[in-house]
Design a protein around this motif. Structure first.
Motif, PDB file in Angstrom:
ATOM      1  N   ASP A  61     -30.028  33.640  39.864  1.00 22.12           N
ATOM      2  CA  ASP A  61     -30.388  33.505  38.233  1.00 22.12           C
ATOM      3  C   ASP A  61     -29.385  32.600  37.553  1.00 22.12           C
ATOM      4  O   ASP A  61     -29.896  31.915  36.580  1.00 22.12           O
ATOM      5  CB  ASP A  61     -29.963  34.892  37.909  1.00 22.12           C
ATOM      6  N   LYS A  62     -27.950  32.576  37.977  1.00 26.23           N
ATOM      7  CA  LYS A  62     -27.060  31.683  37.538  1.00 26.23           C
ATOM      8  C   LYS A  62     -27.397  30.078  37.461  1.00 26.23           C
ATOM      9  O   LYS A  62     -27.261  29.320  36.665  1.00 26.23           O
ATOM     10  CB  LYS A  62     -25.750  31.826  37.999  1.00 26.23           C
ATOM     11  N   TYR A  64     -30.394  28.916  37.082  1.00 25.89           N
ATOM     12  CA  TYR A  64     -31.164  28.779  36.155  1.00 25.89           C
ATOM     13  C   TYR A  64     -30.531  28.956  34.653  1.00 25.89           C
ATOM     14  O   TYR A  64     -30.816  27.791  33.836  1.00 25.89           O
ATOM     15  CB  TYR A  64     -32.501  29.660  36.104  1.00 25.89           C
ATOM     16  N   LYS A  65     -29.614  29.784  34.563  1.00 25.19           N
ATOM     17  CA  LYS A  65     -28.855  29.739  33.314  1.00 25.19           C
ATOM     18  C   LYS A  65     -28.193  28.487  33.011  1.00 25.19           C
ATOM     19  O   LYS A  65     -27.945  28.179  31.900  1.00 25.19           O
ATOM     20  CB  LYS A  65     -28.170  31.096  33.431  1.00 25.19           C
ATOM     21  N   CYS A  69     -32.173  27.785  30.871  1.00 26.29           N
ATOM     22  CA  CYS A  69     -33.163  28.545  31.116  1.00 26.29           C
ATOM     23  C   CYS A  69     -32.594  30.043  30.453  1.00 26.29           C
ATOM     24  O   CYS A  69     -31.172  30.055  30.509  1.00 26.29           O
ATOM     25  CB  CYS A  69     -33.486  28.900  32.336  1.00 26.29           C
ATOM     26  N   GLU A  70     -33.479  30.884  29.885  1.00 33.16           N
ATOM     27  CA  GLU A  70     -32.963  32.450  29.605  1.00 33.16           C
ATOM     28  C   GLU A  70     -33.436  33.433  30.714  1.00 33.16           C
ATOM     29  O   GLU A  70     -34.430  33.265  31.364  1.00 33.16           O
ATOM     30  CB  GLU A  70     -33.683  32.574  28.158  1.00 33.16           C
ATOM     31  N   ILE A  71     -32.595  34.254  30.913  1.00 32.62           N
ATOM     32  CA  ILE A  71     -32.966  35.271  32.009  1.00 32.62           C
ATOM     33  C   ILE A  71     -33.095  36.618  31.200  1.00 32.62           C
ATOM     34  O   ILE A  71     -32.252  37.159  30.644  1.00 32.62           O
ATOM     35  CB  ILE A  71     -31.618  35.595  32.894  1.00 32.62           C
TER      36      ILE A  71
END
Length: 327
Positions: A61-62, A64-65, A69-71
């Motif tokens: 996830d990190k 993308y963040k 991006c929003e998680i």
């Protein structure tokens, strides 16, 4: 709200739920960065990307963040939602556009509830399997990686199968494809198996060990790429009976060899699988595709009795198959 979400510039990325093995993502972090940066420059296109959190996705996830991006588990603000495999039914939101492999255009029974849900929720579905170019050829299909993965996993399963039949083989040292961090690492493991076969051989009771590959598409070529890391010889489909006759000769008194130091490959195409009912000596691929009812299967007679391993990439065949016992 009907229609209000479509084309709103907000893209969602699903967390894959179809099976425990699925680690792929429809967009990589670098793809997301390019889309968001383009929007900043042109003030058009994708304005936000919302990624459902996943602890098994190949990109954590990190990553993308870090690219903007929003998680969030909540994709309700997304007009377009992307995935790889089919999502759970409760993940289908009304009046959105979705893109994933739905596996329902052939009316696969197990996927009909998904299609019913899509229709009931007025969803626009972009099915990757049906994306084609101007000439009608699929643009998204099996590639070399699919073939490579298939053969690695097949070799692993082969080792377990033969052990159940009472044969120890070098294939037992292989892991499943998902266990390797890279293609190079997976190939190195297969190369080691090949070195063991070349040095110590395979039990004659399971030989000749014949790998049959269908077609010459990218998937088949990927599988053959892995196969070629083993000590091997390719044989023409017409030579398979003779291969087995030679193996039988080697088991005669005075000729016996209890180990075999290579495996065999054989590539078959449509003409090896079917023949025309009226003109068996003439094969016309275009005619076969247009009139399959005029052809009869021959694969089960000419090829299947000699097959140890069948690596079947998608190929249009109208045939039935029998199997040679692996013992």
């Amino acid at each position: 709200m009907k229609g209000s979400m479509l084309g709103n510039g907000v893209v969602g990325i699903l967390a894959e739920t179809s099976n425990k093995w699925e680690r792929r993502a429809p967009l990589t972090p670098s793809h997301c960065a390019r889309l968001l940066n383009r929007c900043c420059r042109d003030n058009t296109g994708v304005t936000r990307i919302i990624v459902q959190p996943s602890t098994k996705r190949i990109y954590h996830d990190k990553l993308y963040k870090d690219v903007g991006c929003e998680i969030s588990d909540d994709l309700s603000e997304c007009g377009l939602i992307l995935g790889i495999k089919k999502p759970r039914l409760e993940m289908i939101l009304p009046d959105r556009a979705y893109a994933f492999f739905s596996h329902n255009h052939k009316a696969q029974k197990e996927n009909m509830p998904l299609l019913d849900k899509i229709l009931a929720e007025r969803v626009t579905l972009f099915d990757y399997e049906l994306v084609d170019g101007d000439n009608g050829k699929r643009l998204i299909a099996f590639g070399k990686f699919a073939g490579r993965v298939a053969l690695i996993d097949l070799l692993r399963g082969l080792g377990q199968r033969y052990l159940n039949l009472g044969y120890s083989t070098p294939f037992l040292s292989l892991g499943a494809s998902y266990m390797y961090p890279s293609l190079a690492a997976a190939k190195a493991a297969v190369i080691y198996v090949g070195e063991e076969i070349a040095k110590h051989g395979l039990p004659s009771g399971i030989c000749p060990l014949v790998f049959v590959f269908t077609g010459s598409g990218k998937g088949s070529l990927g599988a053959q790429e892995i196969f070629k890391l083993l000590p091997h010889t390719f044989v023409d489909p017409s030579k398979l009976p003779r291969l087995f006759e030679k193996a039988k000769d080697r088991t005669q008194p005075g000729q016996a060899s209890d180990r075999v130091f290579e495996v065999y490959g054989c590539v078959v195409n449509c003409q090896d699988m079917v023949e025309h009912k009226d003109s068996p000596k003439v094969f016309d691929k275009a005619d076969y595709y247009a009139h399959p009812e005029c052809y009869k299967p021959v694969f089960h007679e000419r090829i299947a009795p000699y097959v140890s391993v069948l690596d079947m990439m998608p190929i249009p065949i109208h045939t039935t198959m029998t199997w040679r016992k692996m013992a």
